[in-house]
Design a protein around this motif. Structure first.
Motif, PDB file in Angstrom:
ATOM      1  N   PHE A 186      53.263  37.141  43.555  1.00  0.00           N
ATOM      2  CA  PHE A 186      52.194  38.093  43.287  1.00  0.00           C
ATOM      3  C   PHE A 186      51.365  37.600  42.118  1.00  0.00           C
ATOM      4  O   PHE A 186      51.892  37.291  41.048  1.00  0.00           O
ATOM      5  N   ALA A 187      50.063  37.513  42.331  1.00  0.00           N
ATOM      6  CA  ALA A 187      49.126  37.160  41.270  1.00  0.00           C
ATOM      7  C   ALA A 187      47.882  38.013  41.441  1.00  0.00           C
ATOM      8  O   ALA A 187      47.399  38.210  42.560  1.00  0.00           O
ATOM      9  N   THR A 188      47.347  38.510  40.338  1.00  0.00           N
ATOM     10  CA  THR A 188      46.194  39.403  40.409  1.00  0.00           C
ATOM     11  C   THR A 188      44.953  38.685  40.909  1.00  0.00           C
ATOM     12  O   THR A 188      44.241  39.180  41.794  1.00  0.00           O
ATOM     13  N   ALA A 247      58.925  43.674  35.810  1.00  0.00           N
ATOM     14  CA  ALA A 247      60.296  43.999  36.215  1.00  0.00           C
ATOM     15  C   ALA A 247      60.704  45.384  35.738  1.00  0.00           C
ATOM     16  O   ALA A 247      61.384  46.128  36.464  1.00  0.00           O
ATOM     17  N   ALA A 248      60.271  45.740  34.524  1.00  0.00           N
ATOM     18  CA  ALA A 248      60.623  47.051  33.974  1.00  0.00           C
ATOM     19  C   ALA A 248      60.049  48.171  34.827  1.00  0.00           C
ATOM     20  O   ALA A 248      60.679  49.223  35.004  1.00  0.00           O
ATOM     21  N   ARG A 249      58.863  47.948  35.385  1.00  0.00           N
ATOM     22  CA  ARG A 249      58.217  48.967  36.209  1.00  0.00           C
ATOM     23  C   ARG A 249      58.722  48.929  37.658  1.00  0.00           C
ATOM     24  O   ARG A 249      58.462  49.848  38.419  1.00  0.00           O
ATOM     25  N   LEU A 250      59.430  47.860  38.016  1.00  0.00           N
ATOM     26  CA  LEU A 250      59.968  47.736  39.369  1.00  0.00           C
ATOM     27  C   LEU A 250      61.448  48.101  39.343  1.00  0.00           C
ATOM     28  O   LEU A 250      62.330  47.293  39.610  1.00  0.00           O
ATOM     29  N   ASN A 251      61.703  49.355  38.969  1.00  0.00           N
ATOM     30  CA  ASN A 251      63.076  49.870  38.894  1.00  0.00           C
ATOM     31  C   ASN A 251      63.975  49.031  37.996  1.00  0.00           C
ATOM     32  O   ASN A 251      65.167  48.853  38.268  1.00  0.00           O
ATOM     33  N   THR A 302      48.471  38.369  51.603  1.00  0.00           N
ATOM     34  CA  THR A 302      48.180  39.803  51.590  1.00  0.00           C
ATOM     35  C   THR A 302      47.247  40.097  50.432  1.00  0.00           C
ATOM     36  O   THR A 302      47.531  39.723  49.292  1.00  0.00           O
ATOM     37  N   VAL A 303      46.122  40.746  50.725  1.00  0.00           N
ATOM     38  CA  VAL A 303      45.141  41.085  49.693  1.00  0.00           C
ATOM     39  C   VAL A 303      45.146  42.596  49.487  1.00  0.00           C
ATOM     40  O   VAL A 303      44.860  43.362  50.417  1.00  0.00           O
ATOM     41  N   LEU A 304      45.483  43.031  48.287  1.00  0.00           N
ATOM     42  CA  LEU A 304      45.521  44.442  47.939  1.00  0.00           C
ATOM     43  C   LEU A 304      44.245  44.821  47.195  1.00  0.00           C
ATOM     44  O   LEU A 304      43.767  44.070  46.347  1.00  0.00           O
ATOM     45  N   SER A 305      43.716  45.987  47.496  1.00  0.00           N
ATOM     46  CA  SER A 305      42.487  46.429  46.839  1.00  0.00           C
ATOM     47  C   SER A 305      42.776  47.107  45.506  1.00  0.00           C
ATOM     48  O   SER A 305      43.685  47.937  45.392  1.00  0.00           O
ATOM     49  N   VAL A 306      41.993  46.756  44.498  1.00  0.00           N
ATOM     50  CA  VAL A 306      42.095  47.393  43.176  1.00  0.00           C
ATOM     51  C   VAL A 306      40.943  48.369  42.954  1.00  0.00           C
ATOM     52  O   VAL A 306      40.699  48.805  41.839  1.00  0.00           O
ATOM     53  N   ALA A 307      40.235  48.731  44.036  1.00  0.00           N
ATOM     54  CA  ALA A 307      39.074  49.613  43.912  1.00  0.00           C
ATOM     55  C   ALA A 307      39.445  50.966  43.321  1.00  0.00           C
ATOM     56  O   ALA A 307      38.742  51.491  42.447  1.00  0.00           O
ATOM     57  N   SER A 308      40.540  51.555  43.786  1.00  0.00           N
ATOM     58  CA  SER A 308      40.931  52.871  43.272  1.00  0.00           C
ATOM     59  C   SER A 308      41.329  52.792  41.802  1.00  0.00           C
ATOM     60  O   SER A 308      41.062  53.703  41.025  1.00  0.00           O
ATOM     61  N   LEU A 309      41.972  51.695  41.424  1.00  0.00           N
ATOM     62  CA  LEU A 309      42.374  51.499  40.027  1.00  0.00           C
ATOM     63  C   LEU A 309      41.149  51.407  39.122  1.00  0.00           C
ATOM     64  O   LEU A 309      41.073  52.083  38.082  1.00  0.00           O
ATOM     65  N   ASP A 317      39.127  48.587  28.009  1.00  0.00           N
ATOM     66  CA  ASP A 317      40.171  49.214  28.813  1.00  0.00           C
ATOM     67  C   ASP A 317      40.795  48.132  29.683  1.00  0.00           C
ATOM     68  O   ASP A 317      40.146  47.612  30.597  1.00  0.00           O
ATOM     69  N   HIS A 318      42.054  47.802  29.390  1.00  0.00           N
ATOM     70  CA  HIS A 318      42.741  46.699  30.062  1.00  0.00           C
ATOM     71  C   HIS A 318      43.692  47.269  31.110  1.00  0.00           C
ATOM     72  O   HIS A 318      44.756  47.772  30.789  1.00  0.00           O
ATOM     73  N   ALA A 319      43.277  47.217  32.372  1.00  0.00           N
ATOM     74  CA  ALA A 319      44.090  47.741  33.466  1.00  0.00           C
ATOM     75  C   ALA A 319      44.972  46.633  34.042  1.00  0.00           C
ATOM     76  O   ALA A 319      44.756  45.439  33.786  1.00  0.00           O
ATOM     77  N   HIS A 320      45.958  47.034  34.840  1.00  0.00           N
ATOM     78  CA  HIS A 320      46.908  46.071  35.404  1.00  0.00           C
ATOM     79  C   HIS A 320      47.070  46.302  36.900  1.00  0.00           C
ATOM     80  O   HIS A 320      47.320  47.433  37.344  1.00  0.00           O
ATOM     81  N   ALA A 321      46.949  45.223  37.667  1.00  0.00           N
ATOM     82  CA  ALA A 321      47.056  45.325  39.127  1.00  0.00           C
ATOM     83  C   ALA A 321      48.473  45.635  39.587  1.00  0.00           C
ATOM     84  O   ALA A 321      48.691  45.904  40.770  1.00  0.00           O
ATOM     85  N   ALA A 322      49.420  45.621  38.677  1.00  0.00           N
ATOM     86  CA  ALA A 322      50.777  46.046  39.038  1.00  0.00           C
ATOM     87  C   ALA A 322      50.765  47.460  39.608  1.00  0.00           C
ATOM     88  O   ALA A 322      51.618  47.821  40.424  1.00  0.00           O
ATOM     89  N   ALA A 323      49.779  48.251  39.207  1.00  0.00           N
ATOM     90  CA  ALA A 323      49.684  49.631  39.691  1.00  0.00           C
ATOM     91  C   ALA A 323      49.512  49.695  41.206  1.00  0.00           C
ATOM     92  O   ALA A 323      49.893  50.690  41.836  1.00  0.00           O
ATOM     93  N   VAL A 324      48.943  48.644  41.817  1.00  0.00           N
ATOM     94  CA  VAL A 324      48.822  48.616  43.280  1.00  0.00           C
ATOM     95  C   VAL A 324      49.888  47.722  43.913  1.00  0.00           C
ATOM     96  O   VAL A 324      50.281  47.922  45.065  1.00  0.00           O
ATOM     97  N   ALA A 325      50.370  46.729  43.167  1.00  0.00           N
ATOM     98  CA  ALA A 325      51.385  45.822  43.713  1.00  0.00           C
ATOM     99  C   ALA A 325      52.755  46.482  43.803  1.00  0.00           C
ATOM    100  O   ALA A 325      53.496  46.265  44.772  1.00  0.00           O
TER     101      ALA A 325
END
Length: 303
Positions: A244-246, A179-183, A284-291, A140-148
């Motif tokens: 932004f880098a994961t 970019a596609a996911r950022l409007n 800025t450090v974003l958490s990926v825990a929920s993802l 299962d390959h998730a992407h941190a873009a979901a939080v960024a």
């Protein structure tokens, strides 16, 4: 369900466990005087679905071997299933044979984990998506873009003033998807083939003048690529430059390099633990825990 953590990022593992409404299971990890690793579960996992959270972050070899031993111990303790949750998958840069007589380290690492007894993997922003195919078990390959993306959206940057930038030719697919996911933001590319390594100045494909540029990559290791991209973007009139880098590897002296760079903000995830000495104003450090927690929940519920 039993959730355990290796020693690589216990804080993130604790957040994931809290999201799932449980606690981390007891496990002992220690090092012998000669550097060997010892692991032992402090509770029964017989008949349980075991989730092991362990990014193979620096020191990569120690983290990887620790994960392999945790998998082996769970298998020998009669766990029903073993899912390795690897927020950062080390050795991913060795995903092809670019020159003769090279090892394909990403494939070898996949083979070792599979032979150790893992049944499934959850990972985050692989260096190359094709690495998921190196495993003979589900990935299962998730992407941190979901939080960024929500974080960037909170800045309320007008759509026409935002441009997503790939810092090199190899990252174009990643930046285009972001970019596609950022409007459906505009896309620009820094072409380093004409830069310091190839001779002459780096070329910029796209228009960034007067706009907010967001440089997107999977990791920041030495920081040279993102800092060079920021220079090029400023030279072409970008009003503001974010990165932004994961995965925040931040190998010394990267922090000093980023501090001095033409960057207004560096955004990373906590896929790799960021110690206090490697933080700086503008990071800025974003958490990926929920993802990751949601991925585990859906796997466990077969949802």
């Amino acid at each position: 369900m039993r959730v355990f953590s290796g020693s690589s990022n216990v804080a993130l593992a604790g957040e994931v466990a809290a999201y799932l409404g449980t606690q981390l299971g007891a496990v002992t990890v220690k090092r012998f005087a000669d550097g060997e690793t010892y692991v032992r579960y402090g509770e029964s996992v017989r008949g349980c679905d075991v989730y092991l959270i362990q990014p193979t972050a620096p020191p990569v070899n120690e983290s990887f071997m620790e994960l392999a031993l945790l998998i082996d111990a769970a298998r020998r303790a009669s766990a029903r299933s073993i899912t390795a949750v690897i927020p950062y998958y080390g050795y991913a840069r060795g995903n092809s044979k670019a020159r003769g007589r090279e090892a394909i380290s990403a494939k070898l690492a996949a083979n070792l984990l599979t032979r150790a007894g893992v049944d499934r993997l959850v990972t985050l922003d692989l260096h190359a998506g094709a690495i998921a195919g190196f495993f003979d078990v589900p990935v299962d390959h998730a992407h941190a873009a979901a939080v960024a993306l929500p974080y960037l959206a909170s800045k309320a940057i007008p759509r026409g003033e935002l441009v997503v930038v790939s810092p090199d030719i190899g990252g174009v697919s990643r930046a285009r998807a972001f970019a596609a996911r950022l409007n459906d933001a505009s896309l620009a590319i820094v072409d380093e083939r004409h830069g310091p390594r190839g001779g002459g100045d780096a070329a910029l494909i796209g228009d960034v003048a007067g706009r907010v540029a967001v440089v997107v990559d999977d990791m920041i290791d030495s920081g040279v690529t993102v800092c060079r991209a920021a220079e090029v973007l400023r030279a072409h009139g970008a009003r503001s430059v974010l990165a932004f880098a994961t995965h925040a590897l931040l190998t010394p002296p990267t922090v000093e390099r980023l501090r001095a760079a033409a960057l207004d903000e560096v955004i990373v995830s906590n896929s790799i633990a960021v110690p206090a000495e490697r933080t700086f104003p503008g990071l800025t450090v974003l958490s990926v825990a929920s993802l990751l927690g949601e991925s585990i929940y859906r796997i466990h519920r077969s949802n």
